[in-house]
Scaffold this motif. Sequence first.
Motif, PDB file in Angstrom:
ATOM      1  N   ALA A  38       9.159   8.395   7.074  1.00 37.26           N
ATOM      2  CA  ALA A  38       8.884   8.907   5.734  1.00 37.26           C
ATOM      3  C   ALA A  38       9.091  10.408   5.732  1.00 37.26           C
TER       4      ALA A  38
ATOM      5  N   GLN B 289       0.829  -1.203   0.000  1.00 32.73           N
ATOM      6  CA  GLN B 289       0.000   0.000   0.000  1.00 32.73           C
ATOM      7  C   GLN B 289       0.866   1.256   0.000  1.00 32.73           C
ATOM      8  N   VAL B 290       2.002   1.209   0.690  1.00 32.35           N
ATOM      9  CA  VAL B 290       2.925   2.344   0.694  1.00 32.35           C
ATOM     10  C   VAL B 290       3.422   2.632  -0.723  1.00 32.35           C
ATOM     11  N   VAL B 291       3.904   1.588  -1.390  1.00 34.72           N
ATOM     12  CA  VAL B 291       4.425   1.772  -2.751  1.00 34.72           C
ATOM     13  C   VAL B 291       3.314   2.228  -3.690  1.00 34.72           C
TER      14      VAL B 291
ATOM     15  N   VAL C 245       1.263   6.428   4.271  1.00 36.09           N
ATOM     16  CA  VAL C 245       2.673   6.092   4.047  1.00 36.09           C
ATOM     17  C   VAL C 245       3.482   6.297   5.318  1.00 36.09           C
ATOM     18  N   ARG C 246       3.318   7.451   5.955  1.00 38.07           N
ATOM     19  CA  ARG C 246       4.082   7.719   7.177  1.00 38.07           C
ATOM     20  C   ARG C 246       3.665   6.789   8.306  1.00 38.07           C
TER      21      ARG C 246
ATOM     22  N   ASN D  35       0.505   3.893  -3.016  1.00 35.94           N
ATOM     23  CA  ASN D  35       0.111   5.282  -2.775  1.00 35.94           C
ATOM     24  C   ASN D  35       1.128   6.251  -3.371  1.00 35.94           C
ATOM     25  N   LEU D  36       2.420   5.961  -3.180  1.00 33.24           N
ATOM     26  CA  LEU D  36       3.441   6.864  -3.693  1.00 33.24           C
ATOM     27  C   LEU D  36       3.441   6.900  -5.218  1.00 33.24           C
TER      28      LEU D  36
ATOM     29  N   LEU E 277      -0.328  10.117   1.817  1.00 30.01           N
ATOM     30  CA  LEU E 277       0.942  10.267   2.515  1.00 30.01           C
ATOM     31  C   LEU E 277       0.795  10.030   4.010  1.00 30.01           C
TER      32      LEU E 277
ATOM     33  N   VAL F  81      11.163   6.951   1.862  1.00 26.76           N
ATOM     34  CA  VAL F  81      10.745   6.064   2.953  1.00 26.76           C
ATOM     35  C   VAL F  81      11.943   5.210   3.338  1.00 26.76           C
TER      36      VAL F  81
ATOM     37  N   ALA G  98       5.205   3.378   7.656  1.00 27.01           N
ATOM     38  CA  ALA G  98       6.655   3.420   7.860  1.00 27.01           C
ATOM     39  C   ALA G  98       6.995   3.420   9.343  1.00 27.01           C
TER      40      ALA G  98
END
Length: 397
Positions: A360, A276-278, A349-350, A280-281, A346, A374, A353
């Motif tokens: 992040a 999900q992090v990748v 993401v943070r 979203n970015l 974001l 990240v 992380a």
Amino acid sequence: MGSLRLRFTLVFGVMFFVAAAAVLVVSVVLVDNSMRYTLDLAFPAASPLEPPHSAELQRYLAVQRAAQPATRRNIQETMQFNLVFKGGLAVVAVGVIATTAGWLVAGRLTRPLRVISATAERVAGSTLHRRIDLQAPPGEVKSLADSFDGMLDRLDQAFAGQSRFIANAAHELKTPIAVNRTLVEVAMNRTDAPPELRQLGENLLAVSARHERLIDALLTLARAENSVTDSVAVDLAELAESVLDTAAAEAARRGVTVEDRTGPAVVTGDPVLLEQVVRNLVDNAVRYNRPGGVVTVTVAPVRDGVELEVGNSGPQIAAHEVPLLFAPFRRLTDRVGSARGSGLGLSIVRAVARAHGGEASARPRPGGGLTVRVLLPAGPRAFGPRGRTGAPAQGIR
């Protein structure tokens, strides 16, 4: 905590040296007075002379009387020197031993505080499930540890209740949205539906889809803010390549070129959250880009762990606006009109992380755009299961 132990040791050492110096001074004074009394008895100031038996004896007694003050002073000075010098050496030697013992005692006294501090750091960095559970006799430190455990219990219950509330609310909200979507689709598929109804139905479906994405983002954010329980070895480069394959069609439609600079880099964590992090970015980098722009995706091991960096060539962003991007539901002015964004990308993401022990950050790119970095702790292996070695592969997707 080390400074507190050092201060305790210094206090113990100073108190001992002051007390030992006072004892030494008092001892010198007492011994000096005692020696004066003894010397007075041994060397009286005046004593009757026996009738001399000869001139030689009389001269001998006269010489002895004349030497008494010097002998007395020599004995007294020698006693004082030996007492002060040897006593001072004894004070220094015992003081060093006492200071060392004070360091050990201070370490034992501050050990419960170190346990409390270490537990607080672990709680702040990862999870609220840890407790101090200090095994010590009743006292101030035991009371402090128990109070801290009680506070952690209340915080854990509060956060767990908040997560349950978000999950339940999101689940309850999904049901009416799904029902509304079904009703709208049924109405749009009627043979006698006018074009205006179909256009309205398409708008309602788009709004429903955005609400569903918002609810999914809230669920992901609530899950990310809790501790990571499903931790396995994950090659971040494989996740990035999978996401890039999915985003290739959208990037081509927008005329955006994606540069794949991923190399094998293993981390330990939840693969769903990391993906999900990748995602979203990459989605943000493609969505908020200019036509003909570039998106760069870099995955590589670094000294502090594994680094994922996604940059794009979008609009100009001021440095003071970057922290706002990580706040939930906060977007820049040019992003407010987006029909797809929820303002949580974001933030998720943070949160993910930090749940994995990383961090992040973001910085504006010269000429426009944004680069999000990240940093995650490295996994148990230096390379992924594909066995790739050497420099990260570079290519255009």
